[in-house]
Design a protein around this motif. Structure first.
Motif, PDB file in Angstrom:
ATOM      1  N   LEU A  13       0.826  -1.211   0.000  1.00 15.06           N
ATOM      2  CA  LEU A  13       0.000   0.000   0.000  1.00 15.06           C
ATOM      3  C   LEU A  13       0.861   1.263   0.000  1.00 15.06           C
ATOM      4  O   LEU A  13       0.530   2.245  -0.672  1.00 15.06           O
ATOM      5  N   MET A  14       1.980   1.238   0.738  1.00 20.16           N
ATOM      6  CA  MET A  14       2.898   2.382   0.710  1.00 20.16           C
ATOM      7  C   MET A  14       3.462   2.585  -0.691  1.00 20.16           C
ATOM      8  O   MET A  14       3.537   3.725  -1.181  1.00 20.16           O
ATOM      9  N   ALA A  15       3.852   1.509  -1.328  1.00 22.63           N
ATOM     10  CA  ALA A  15       4.395   1.597  -2.680  1.00 22.63           C
ATOM     11  C   ALA A  15       3.332   2.113  -3.651  1.00 22.63           C
ATOM     12  O   ALA A  15       3.632   2.923  -4.539  1.00 22.63           O
ATOM     13  N   THR A  16       2.108   1.673  -3.468  1.00 18.94           N
ATOM     14  CA  THR A  16       1.004   2.158  -4.300  1.00 18.94           C
ATOM     15  C   THR A  16       0.830   3.660  -4.115  1.00 18.94           C
ATOM     16  O   THR A  16       0.637   4.402  -5.086  1.00 18.94           O
ATOM     17  N   GLY A  17       0.921   4.121  -2.878  1.00 20.70           N
ATOM     18  CA  GLY A  17       0.840   5.555  -2.601  1.00 20.70           C
ATOM     19  C   GLY A  17       1.934   6.325  -3.314  1.00 20.70           C
ATOM     20  O   GLY A  17       1.690   7.399  -3.888  1.00 20.70           O
ATOM     21  N   GLN A  18       3.148   5.782  -3.312  1.00 25.23           N
ATOM     22  CA  GLN A  18       4.251   6.439  -4.017  1.00 25.23           C
ATOM     23  C   GLN A  18       3.973   6.544  -5.512  1.00 25.23           C
ATOM     24  O   GLN A  18       4.249   7.577  -6.136  1.00 25.23           O
ATOM     25  N   MET A  19       3.434   5.480  -6.074  1.00 20.36           N
ATOM     26  CA  MET A  19       3.128   5.502  -7.506  1.00 20.36           C
ATOM     27  C   MET A  19       2.029   6.531  -7.805  1.00 20.36           C
ATOM     28  O   MET A  19       2.092   7.238  -8.819  1.00 20.36           O
ATOM     29  N   LEU A  20       1.057   6.626  -6.923  1.00 22.96           N
ATOM     30  CA  LEU A  20       0.000   7.627  -7.106  1.00 22.96           C
ATOM     31  C   LEU A  20       0.562   9.042  -6.974  1.00 22.96           C
ATOM     32  O   LEU A  20       0.157   9.943  -7.710  1.00 22.96           O
ATOM     33  N   PHE A  21       1.491   9.244  -6.026  1.00 22.61           N
ATOM     34  CA  PHE A  21       2.130  10.559  -5.907  1.00 22.61           C
ATOM     35  C   PHE A  21       2.843  10.922  -7.208  1.00 22.61           C
ATOM     36  O   PHE A  21       2.743  12.053  -7.686  1.00 22.61           O
ATOM     37  N   LYS A  22       3.563   9.975  -7.774  1.00 24.90           N
ATOM     38  CA  LYS A  22       4.279  10.220  -9.033  1.00 24.90           C
ATOM     39  C   LYS A  22       3.288  10.542 -10.158  1.00 24.90           C
ATOM     40  O   LYS A  22       3.471  11.506 -10.902  1.00 24.90           O
ATOM     41  N   PHE A  23       2.260   9.719 -10.272  1.00 15.92           N
ATOM     42  CA  PHE A  23       1.252   9.931 -11.315  1.00 15.92           C
ATOM     43  C   PHE A  23       0.573  11.293 -11.146  1.00 15.92           C
ATOM     44  O   PHE A  23       0.378  12.030 -12.115  1.00 15.92           O
ATOM     45  N   GLY A  24       0.223  11.622  -9.904  1.00 17.28           N
ATOM     46  CA  GLY A  24      -0.484  12.875  -9.641  1.00 17.28           C
ATOM     47  C   GLY A  24       0.367  14.115  -9.811  1.00 17.28           C
ATOM     48  O   GLY A  24      -0.155  15.202 -10.058  1.00 17.28           O
ATOM     49  N   SER A  25       1.686  13.974  -9.663  1.00 19.39           N
ATOM     50  CA  SER A  25       2.547  15.148  -9.777  1.00 19.39           C
ATOM     51  C   SER A  25       3.243  15.264 -11.133  1.00 19.39           C
ATOM     52  O   SER A  25       3.831  16.304 -11.438  1.00 19.39           O
ATOM     53  N   SER A  26       3.169  14.222 -11.944  1.00 23.24           N
ATOM     54  CA  SER A  26       3.827  14.251 -13.259  1.00 23.24           C
ATOM     55  C   SER A  26       3.251  15.355 -14.134  1.00 23.24           C
ATOM     56  O   SER A  26       2.028  15.498 -14.252  1.00 23.24           O
ATOM     57  N   GLY A  27       4.135  16.121 -14.721  1.00 23.29           N
ATOM     58  CA  GLY A  27       3.718  17.175 -15.639  1.00 23.29           C
ATOM     59  C   GLY A  27       3.232  18.433 -14.946  1.00 23.29           C
ATOM     60  O   GLY A  27       2.852  19.393 -15.616  1.00 23.29           O
ATOM     61  N   LYS A  28       3.245  18.446 -13.620  1.00 23.11           N
ATOM     62  CA  LYS A  28       2.799  19.636 -12.893  1.00 23.11           C
ATOM     63  C   LYS A  28       3.994  20.531 -12.616  1.00 23.11           C
ATOM     64  O   LYS A  28       5.081  20.062 -12.314  1.00 23.11           O
ATOM     65  N   GLU A  29       3.773  21.825 -12.734  1.00 21.71           N
ATOM     66  CA  GLU A  29       4.828  22.769 -12.396  1.00 21.71           C
ATOM     67  C   GLU A  29       4.675  23.152 -10.931  1.00 21.71           C
ATOM     68  O   GLU A  29       3.641  23.698 -10.526  1.00 21.71           O
ATOM     69  N   ILE A  30       5.668  22.832 -10.147  1.00 25.15           N
ATOM     70  CA  ILE A  30       5.622  23.130  -8.716  1.00 25.15           C
ATOM     71  C   ILE A  30       6.725  24.138  -8.427  1.00 25.15           C
ATOM     72  O   ILE A  30       7.904  23.802  -8.440  1.00 25.15           O
ATOM     73  N   THR A  31       6.304  25.383  -8.198  1.00 24.04           N
ATOM     74  CA  THR A  31       7.286  26.446  -7.958  1.00 24.04           C
ATOM     75  C   THR A  31       7.074  27.141  -6.615  1.00 24.04           C
ATOM     76  O   THR A  31       7.862  28.004  -6.253  1.00 24.04           O
ATOM     77  N   SER A  32       6.012  26.756  -5.907  1.00 15.64           N
ATOM     78  CA  SER A  32       5.747  27.412  -4.619  1.00 15.64           C
ATOM     79  C   SER A  32       5.014  26.453  -3.697  1.00 15.64           C
ATOM     80  O   SER A  32       4.505  25.414  -4.130  1.00 15.64           O
ATOM     81  N   ILE A  33       4.937  26.837  -2.463  1.00 18.83           N
ATOM     82  CA  ILE A  33       4.198  26.052  -1.473  1.00 18.83           C
ATOM     83  C   ILE A  33       2.714  26.014  -1.838  1.00 18.83           C
ATOM     84  O   ILE A  33       2.037  25.011  -1.606  1.00 18.83           O
ATOM     85  N   LEU A  34       2.218  27.061  -2.441  1.00 18.73           N
ATOM     86  CA  LEU A  34       0.819  27.090  -2.862  1.00 18.73           C
ATOM     87  C   LEU A  34       0.554  26.027  -3.930  1.00 18.73           C
ATOM     88  O   LEU A  34      -0.497  25.372  -3.906  1.00 18.73           O
TER      89      LEU A  34
END
Length: 115
Positions: A13-34
């Motif tokens: 389940l932890m590994a699944t969470g990591q994969m979801l984090f990767k999928f959810g953040s892929s292609g997103k521009e993260i430049t601030s805490i917001l």
């Protein structure tokens, strides 16, 4: 045996969470805490966060019933699981050195949980 199965479930389940984090953040521009806060509320990342909350609850249950010296080494299996999943789902290339590392981890978990 029951606790080992629960440890393996928790690790998966932890590994699944990591994969979801990767999928959810892929292609997103993260430049601030917001941007990070906004990402927390995207559906995939939110599900991953909920999954992590559930795995934390399961982990607390496991730790209340089994020695940490048995349970914790099993968590190392998250690395090989994520490595394999990243190869399958994100088409990442896995170097021979990483495969050697996976073998060492799996063998180490086997040894650590036998004693």
């Amino acid at each position: 045996m029951k606790m080992t199965v629960l440890c393996l479930l928790n690790t998966f389940l932890m590994a699944t969470g990591q994969m979801l984090f990767k999928f959810g953040s892929s292609g997103k521009e993260i430049t601030s805490i917001l941007d990070i806060i906004k990402l927390f509320f995207s559906p995939v990342v939110f599900i991953a966060l909920c999954l992590y909350a559930a795995t934390t609850g399961l982990w607390l249950y496991i730790l209340s019933r089994t020695p940490m010296s048995h349970a914790y080494p099993i968590q190392a299996l998250a690395f090989p699981i994520v490595l394999l999943a990243s190869m399958v789902f994100f088409r990442e290339t896995i170097s021979p050195m990483k495969w050697i590392g996976v073998f060492i981890i799996v063998f180490g978990v086997f040894v650590a949980t036998r004693g």
